[in-house]
Design a protein around this motif. Structure first.
Motif, short mmCIF file in Angstrom:
data_model
loop_
_atom_site.label_atom_id
_atom_site.label_comp_id
_atom_site.label_asym_id
_atom_site.label_seq_id
_atom_site.Cartn_x
_atom_site.Cartn_y
_atom_site.Cartn_z
N GLU A 48 3.91 7.63 -5.58
CA GLU A 48 3.96 5.89 -5.63
C GLU A 48 3.68 5.39 -6.74
OE1 GLU A 48 5.49 4.21 -3.21
OE2 GLU A 48 6.16 6.04 -2.20
N ASP A 71 11.00 0.70 3.10
CA ASP A 71 11.15 1.18 1.70
C ASP A 71 12.51 0.62 1.11
OD1 ASP A 71 8.85 2.52 1.68
OD2 ASP A 71 9.70 4.14 2.70
N LYS A 127 4.62 -1.52 -3.37
CA LYS A 127 3.83 -0.28 -3.95
C LYS A 127 2.62 -0.58 -3.96
CE LYS A 127 7.58 2.25 -4.95
NZ LYS A 127 8.16 2.49 -3.80
N GLU A 164 15.40 6.38 -5.15
CA GLU A 164 14.82 5.95 -4.09
C GLU A 164 15.91 5.40 -2.92
OE1 GLU A 164 10.77 3.94 -4.16
OE2 GLU A 164 11.47 3.99 -6.29
N ARG A 179 5.97 5.88 -9.67
CA ARG A 179 7.14 4.97 -9.60
C ARG A 179 6.96 3.40 -9.92
NH1 ARG A 179 9.19 7.08 -3.43
NH2 ARG A 179 10.49 8.61 -4.12
N LYS A 188 0.50 9.32 -2.87
CA LYS A 188 -0.09 8.29 -3.85
C LYS A 188 0.32 8.43 -5.20
CE LYS A 188 -3.92 5.84 -1.34
NZ LYS A 188 -5.16 5.23 -1.56
N MET A 212 1.59 9.53 3.03
CA MET A 212 1.98 8.89 1.74
C MET A 212 1.69 9.66 0.38
SD MET A 212 1.66 5.23 0.11
CE MET A 212 -0.07 5.68 -0.11
N LYS A 272 0.76 -0.48 -0.77
CA LYS A 272 0.98 0.96 -0.12
C LYS A 272 -0.31 1.70 -0.83
CE LYS A 272 5.19 2.72 1.39
NZ LYS A 272 6.59 3.36 0.72
N LEU A 273 -0.30 1.69 -2.23
CA LEU A 273 -1.43 2.24 -2.87
C LEU A 273 -2.98 1.92 -2.61
CD1 LEU A 273 0.33 2.29 -6.58
CD2 LEU A 273 -0.54 4.27 -5.23
N THR A 275 14.13 7.03 -9.85
CA THR A 275 13.31 7.74 -8.90
C THR A 275 14.20 8.09 -7.58
OG1 THR A 275 12.81 5.69 -7.84
CG2 THR A 275 11.45 6.42 -9.60
#
Lengths: 305, 259
Positions: A6, A74, A163, A66, A9, A3, A1, A166-167, A64
């Motif tokens: 992300e 996602d 997000k 996406e 975004r 970072k 991933m 994930k981060l 973005t």
């Protein structure tokens, strides 16, 4: 991933969400009226700002690139799946707010006896029979008119929380992931609370008559949003959809409670009961949020949420 | 299931429809801001029986809104009809028979699609109402009327579900042409009944019709109305689900015979 990507975004989303909502709150309340001075029609109009996170989510995905996948990894998480007993989360979404508010009220009546007023509902001009079926009416209207709550949840739970999770590396297992989850929900809650700041400054939620206005109110809102956010994130992650969260948010906003008709804060004699009568509801919320956080950590968090 | 719903979305030109409605809502907002009820122009003012000054702009918008609700009801029906016509024209059902797809899913997709449309149009109606009310002058009679507009929203949308409880099985089991014929006959009969009322009925009822009395009645029977507002969505959703189960039962038999 990646970072950095992300984070970029997420920042774009936050810029859209805060920008759109703050602009809306400012344009619709240029006279800086307090929530108590406004007509209910104006309150509802300002509340349309709740659609800002949804718009921000769509705009961010456009910027973005996406994509607009509705379900799965996602995705926007707009789809609904009832497989693997996921319908339970819809039931929870309807019942949890009622339980939390009513349990908090029971504790308030038990520990702040002076606030108990058996005839308070008469002052609210509510028929006693209606008071007893009010939670059901609030749930039904909450579910049917959940578009505004959906507007918020589509942004916060549908974009920001995945997000953040994930981060902070909350997708794996172990202590690091658990710490990541805690950090993600706390930061998410603070962001969400700050997003409400213009409304808190007008006296929405806590009024204007309390010590430390509006800063204490904003801090309280951040705490409240963190705790509620944990519950909402839990049902979103587990169901893989933002709809249960939207329903829960809508039901919570419509305040399903019978005991609210028996608690009169005007009877408060001490500053604790006057300004902090909601402390027992907060306590119940802390317990529920802790349970949800524990359950959220039970299994590996899927990447889709 | 997602694919089936997307097919229906495409068949009603969902993207264009969504953009059109967003533009219409923005236009409504612009119009309401320009023609706000708080803008006092003596040429637009009227006096009610209670002696209240009412801005006719507010009255015009309040008259339009319930009509918009009924346009939305018709639109749900129109969109559903369009999906069935699209399926029949493109022989979607024959194509689906060749796929390892549960027949239940096709029926479910139609019910879910109608449910989604109902929710979307109900939400749109609420947004229009909120915009309207924000720019309406604070006159009791107008506020009561706006509340009434709000109160009829959920029961009206329940009516949509009840209508489609019959419409969906008719379309899926007998085909669109027969279903349309049945629907036309039904509405013609309703139309004849209305004409018959105007020709032979007691028209004095219309003279006696008093909106204020209706509001007073609603105030007096608040409990009963709350019970109805709770029960009507629950009952109509249950009936809608029951209709789905019955349709699945007959649809599977019908498609089984076709196979």
């Amino acid at each position: 991933m990646n970072k950095k990507l992300e984070l970029k975004r997420l920042l774009i989303y936050l810029a859209f969400s805060f920008g759109l909502a703050y602009a809306w709150f400012f344009i619709t309340n240029m006279k800086f009226e307090t929530w108590q001075e406004m007509s209910s029609a104006k309150e509802s109009f300002i509340a349309l700002g709740m659609l800002a996170p949804l718009l921000a989510h769509i705009l961010t995905r456009l910027v973005t690139k996406e994509g607009f996948k509705l379900y799965g990894k996602d995705s926007m998480m707009f789809g609904i799946s009832l497989k693997d007993k996921k319908w339970i989360f819809f039931v929870l979404a309807i019942i949890l707010p009622w339980i939390y508010i009513e349990l908090g009220n029971v504790l308030t009546i038990l520990f702040f006896r002076e606030l108990y007023d058996p005839e308070y509902y008469l002052k609210l001009e509510i028929d006693k029979r209606i008071l007893y079926i009010y939670p059901l009416a609030a749930i039904i209207s909450g579910v049917f008119a959940s578009f505004a709550a959906f507007g918020e949840e589509a942004g916060w739970r549908g974009y920001m929380m995945p997000k953040l999770l994930k981060l902070f590396g909350a997708e794996g297992e172990g202590k690091g992931a658990f710490r990541g989850r805690i950090l993600a929900v706390i930061i998410g809650g603070i962001i969400w609370g700050l997003w409400h700041a213009p409304l808190t400054c007008t006296g929405h939620n806590f009024g204007t008559d309390y010590p430390g206005f509006p800063y204490v109110g904003i801090a309280r809102m951040c705490l409240f949003c963190t705790l509620i956010g944990i519950m909402l994130t839990f049902i979103t992650v587990k169901s893989g959809s933002v709809w249960p969260a939207a329903i829960m948010h809508a039901v919570l906003n419509s305040g399903p409670s019978i005991l609210n008709g028996y608690i009169n804060t005007d009877l408060a004699t001490t500053w604790v009961t006057k300004y902090y009568s909601g402390v027992w509801q907060l306590l119940v919320l802390i317990v529920l949020a802790a349970i949800c956080l524990k359950l959220l950590s039970g299994k590996k968090v899927p990447a889709k949420a | 299931m997602g694919g089936l719903l997307y097919k229906d979305f495409v068949s009603i030109k969902g993207k264009a429809l969504s953009i059109t409605f967003i533009v219409l809502v923005i236009l409504f907002l612009v119009f309401r801001v320009i023609f706000s009820g708080n803008y006092i122009n003596e040429n637009f003012m009227a006096v009610t029986e209670a002696g209240e000054m009412v801005n006719m702009l507010d009255v015009i918008f309040l008259t339009i809104l319930p009509s918009v609700l009924y346009v939305f009801i018709m639109l749900v029906s129109f969109c559903f009809n369009k999906t069935v016509v699209y399926d029949e024209k493109n022989k979607v059902r024959s194509y689906m028979l060749a796929l390892p797809l549960d027949k239940k899913k096709y029926v479910a997709s139609k019910y879910i699609f109608v449910g989604i449309l109902t929710y979307v149009f109900l939400s749109l109606y609420y947004i229009l109402l909120v915009i309207n009310n924000a720019f309406m002058s604070d006159v009791e009679r107008l506020v009561n009327s706006a509340n009434l507009c709000m109160a009829i929203a959920v029961p009206s949308m329940c009516l949509v579900l009840i209508m489609h409880m019959v419409d969906i099985p008719f379309n899926l089991l007998f085909g669109n042409v027969k279903a349309r014929t049945f629907q036309t006959i039904f509405w013609l009969m309703v139309g004849f009944a209305v004409v018959a009322f105007f020709l032979f009925g007691d028209l004095e009822i219309l003279d006696k019709w008093d909106f204020l009395k209706l509001i007073e009645w609603a105030d007096k029977h608040a409990f009963e109305l709350t019970v109805v507002s709770i029960l009507s969505p629950v009952i109509s959703l249950l009936l809608f689900y029951l209709s789905y189960r019955i349709t699945v039962f007959f649809y599977e038999r019908k498609e089984g015979m076709d196979e």
